[in-house]
Write a protein that holds these residues in place. Structure first.
Motif, PDB file in Angstrom:
ATOM      1  N   MET A   1       0.841  -1.193   0.000  1.00 46.32           N
ATOM      2  CA  MET A   1       0.000   0.000   0.000  1.00 46.32           C
ATOM      3  C   MET A   1       0.884   1.253   0.000  1.00 46.32           C
ATOM      4  O   MET A   1       1.852   1.325   0.754  1.00 46.32           O
ATOM      5  N   PHE A   2       0.558   2.230  -0.845  1.00 47.05           N
ATOM      6  CA  PHE A   2       1.300   3.471  -0.857  1.00 47.05           C
ATOM      7  C   PHE A   2       1.004   4.243   0.421  1.00 47.05           C
ATOM      8  O   PHE A   2      -0.112   4.225   0.937  1.00 47.05           O
ATOM      9  N   GLU A   3       1.986   4.993   0.916  1.00 44.91           N
ATOM     10  CA  GLU A   3       1.874   5.589   2.243  1.00 44.91           C
ATOM     11  C   GLU A   3       0.760   6.632   2.334  1.00 44.91           C
ATOM     12  O   GLU A   3       0.219   6.888   3.407  1.00 44.91           O
ATOM     13  N   ASP A   4       0.402   7.264   1.219  1.00 45.73           N
ATOM     14  CA  ASP A   4      -0.643   8.284   1.257  1.00 45.73           C
ATOM     15  C   ASP A   4      -2.052   7.707   1.149  1.00 45.73           C
ATOM     16  O   ASP A   4      -3.027   8.447   1.265  1.00 45.73           O
ATOM     17  N   VAL A   5      -2.188   6.411   0.920  1.00 42.99           N
ATOM     18  CA  VAL A   5      -3.504   5.793   0.752  1.00 42.99           C
ATOM     19  C   VAL A   5      -3.829   4.967   1.993  1.00 42.99           C
ATOM     20  O   VAL A   5      -3.021   4.178   2.455  1.00 42.99           O
ATOM     21  N   THR A   6      -5.042   5.164   2.526  1.00 43.35           N
ATOM     22  CA  THR A   6      -5.467   4.525   3.771  1.00 43.35           C
ATOM     23  C   THR A   6      -6.699   3.681   3.517  1.00 43.35           C
ATOM     24  O   THR A   6      -7.607   4.094   2.786  1.00 43.35           O
ATOM     25  N   MET A   7      -6.763   2.499   4.122  1.00 41.15           N
ATOM     26  CA  MET A   7      -7.962   1.662   4.053  1.00 41.15           C
ATOM     27  C   MET A   7      -8.971   2.181   5.075  1.00 41.15           C
ATOM     28  O   MET A   7      -8.715   2.179   6.283  1.00 41.15           O
ATOM     29  N   ILE A   8     -10.105   2.679   4.579  1.00 46.87           N
ATOM     30  CA  ILE A   8     -11.169   3.215   5.425  1.00 46.87           C
ATOM     31  C   ILE A   8     -12.489   2.592   4.974  1.00 46.87           C
ATOM     32  O   ILE A   8     -12.880   2.710   3.815  1.00 46.87           O
ATOM     33  N   GLY A   9     -13.176   1.931   5.885  1.00 51.07           N
ATOM     34  CA  GLY A   9     -14.464   1.357   5.535  1.00 51.07           C
ATOM     35  C   GLY A   9     -14.383   0.330   4.423  1.00 51.07           C
ATOM     36  O   GLY A   9     -15.337   0.144   3.661  1.00 51.07           O
TER      37      GLY A   9
ATOM     38  N   LEU B   1      -1.690  11.217  -7.972  1.00 48.69           N
ATOM     39  CA  LEU B   1      -2.590  10.303  -8.667  1.00 48.69           C
ATOM     40  C   LEU B   1      -1.938   9.701  -9.908  1.00 48.69           C
ATOM     41  O   LEU B   1      -2.152   8.521 -10.214  1.00 48.69           O
ATOM     42  N   ALA B   2      -1.123  10.484 -10.605  1.00 57.45           N
ATOM     43  CA  ALA B   2      -0.414   9.942 -11.768  1.00 57.45           C
ATOM     44  C   ALA B   2       0.542   8.830 -11.352  1.00 57.45           C
ATOM     45  O   ALA B   2       0.650   7.794 -12.023  1.00 57.45           O
ATOM     46  N   SER B   3       1.237   9.038 -10.231  1.00 61.42           N
ATOM     47  CA  SER B   3       2.148   8.016  -9.731  1.00 61.42           C
ATOM     48  C   SER B   3       1.396   6.759  -9.307  1.00 61.42           C
ATOM     49  O   SER B   3       1.811   5.630  -9.619  1.00 61.42           O
ATOM     50  N   LEU B   4       0.283   6.944  -8.612  1.00 61.03           N
ATOM     51  CA  LEU B   4      -0.527   5.798  -8.199  1.00 61.03           C
ATOM     52  C   LEU B   4      -1.081   5.055  -9.410  1.00 61.03           C
ATOM     53  O   LEU B   4      -1.096   3.820  -9.448  1.00 61.03           O
ATOM     54  N   ALA B   5      -1.537   5.805 -10.412  1.00 58.57           N
ATOM     55  CA  ALA B   5      -2.066   5.178 -11.621  1.00 58.57           C
ATOM     56  C   ALA B   5      -0.998   4.360 -12.333  1.00 58.57           C
ATOM     57  O   ALA B   5      -1.269   3.254 -12.828  1.00 58.57           O
ATOM     58  N   ALA B   6       0.219   4.889 -12.401  1.00 60.85           N
ATOM     59  CA  ALA B   6       1.312   4.193 -13.077  1.00 60.85           C
ATOM     60  C   ALA B   6       1.646   2.877 -12.400  1.00 60.85           C
ATOM     61  O   ALA B   6       2.167   1.950 -13.033  1.00 60.85           O
ATOM     62  N   ASN B   7       1.324   2.801 -11.100  1.00 63.43           N
ATOM     63  CA  ASN B   7       1.597   1.579 -10.345  1.00 63.43           C
ATOM     64  C   ASN B   7       0.341   0.733 -10.117  1.00 63.43           C
ATOM     65  O   ASN B   7       0.357  -0.189  -9.296  1.00 63.43           O
ATOM     66  N   GLY B   8      -0.727   1.061 -10.841  1.00 58.89           N
ATOM     67  CA  GLY B   8      -1.961   0.302 -10.696  1.00 58.89           C
ATOM     68  C   GLY B   8      -2.566   0.382  -9.315  1.00 58.89           C
ATOM     69  O   GLY B   8      -3.188  -0.575  -8.851  1.00 58.89           O
ATOM     70  N   ALA B   9      -2.394   1.539  -8.651  1.00 56.76           N
ATOM     71  CA  ALA B   9      -2.802   1.642  -7.247  1.00 56.76           C
ATOM     72  C   ALA B   9      -3.680   2.859  -6.986  1.00 56.76           C
ATOM     73  O   ALA B   9      -3.655   3.421  -5.892  1.00 56.76           O
ATOM     74  N   LEU B  10      -4.471   3.287  -7.968  1.00 59.84           N
ATOM     75  CA  LEU B  10      -5.373   4.412  -7.730  1.00 59.84           C
ATOM     76  C   LEU B  10      -6.324   4.101  -6.577  1.00 59.84           C
ATOM     77  O   LEU B  10      -6.786   2.969  -6.433  1.00 59.84           O
ATOM     78  N   PRO B  11      -6.643   5.090  -5.757  1.00 57.32           N
ATOM     79  CA  PRO B  11      -7.586   4.856  -4.662  1.00 57.32           C
ATOM     80  C   PRO B  11      -9.006   4.706  -5.180  1.00 57.32           C
ATOM     81  O   PRO B  11      -9.318   5.035  -6.334  1.00 57.32           O
TER      82      PRO B  11
END
Length: 212
Positions: A1-9, A51-61
């Motif tokens: 998990m990327f550090e800026d993304v949190t699992m909520i609900g 978001l571009a970085s997350l998208a490049a890694n297949g990890a968009l929230p």
């Protein structure tokens, strides 16, 4: 998990805030936000790059949440509100025949609705811009509350087709601002109430009353 993304609900959420001063101990126990810096330019650059970085890694929230303080001359001070619509008060191409607040050649209404509702959290409209609004400047505002980032966050979210929720606590507006400490005075109260709203959002996601 990327550090800026949190699992909520049960959903991966990117929380976005402008400055550390708004990120108090109650929010700190719930998530780690992306801190963008102040204003629409800093927010647009920071959120778009993330978001571009997350998208490049297949990890968009699954969801982005813009939260922090806001000003209002009419809403209850220190209360927290979810954003029903957001506008961009800096945009004025009226000399070319466009309505004030409408970005030329962009197919967006002046008031862009945010289509999610957290049960039990009060609602208000929001105006984003690069200026601090105080005193008589509220006469020019066609919204319940004002801040400096959410419209920019919305545009970044639209680029990546992501839903956005806005949560804002009213830190000022009942009196003229004269010093940064006037803004900071109630941030500790807003921190606690924003945490309650985030927990209500998590519960609503889990029981599917908020369909993300």
């Amino acid at each position: 998990m990327f550090e800026d993304v949190t699992m909520i609900g049960g959903k991966n959420v990117l929380f976005v805030m402008a400055v550390d001063a708004e990120y108090g101990p109650h929010l700190q126990r719930l998530f780690t936000p992306l801190i963008t810096g102040v204003g629409p330019v800093e927010a647009a650059v920071s959120v778009s790059a993330t978001l571009a970085s997350l998208a490049a890694n297949g990890a968009l929230p699954d969801l982005v949440v813009s939260l922090g303080s806001a000003g209002s001359r009419t809403l209850e001070q220190t209360e927290v509100y979810q954003v029903t619509s957001v506008s961009y008060r800096d945009m004025d191409a009226s000399a070319l025949g466009f309505k004030k607040g409408a970005t030329p050649f962009l197919n967006l209404p002046i008031l862009v609705p945010l289509g999610y509702h957290i049960p039990g959290v009060k609602e208000a409209s929001l105006s984003t811009g690069a200026n601090i609004v105080s005193g008589s400047a509220y006469d020019q505002i066609d919204a319940d509350m004002v801040e400096m980032e959410t419209f920019a966050v919305l545009r970044a979210c639209q680029r990546f087709e992501l839903p956005l929720i806005g949560l804002r606590g009213i830190s000022d507006g009942s009196a003229d601002l004269r010093h940064v400490d006037d803004w900071k005075e109630y941030l500790h109260v807003i921190d606690e109430k924003l945490a309650v709203a985030v927990e209500a959002m998590a519960a609503a996601i889990e029981d599917h009353s908020l369909n993300i």
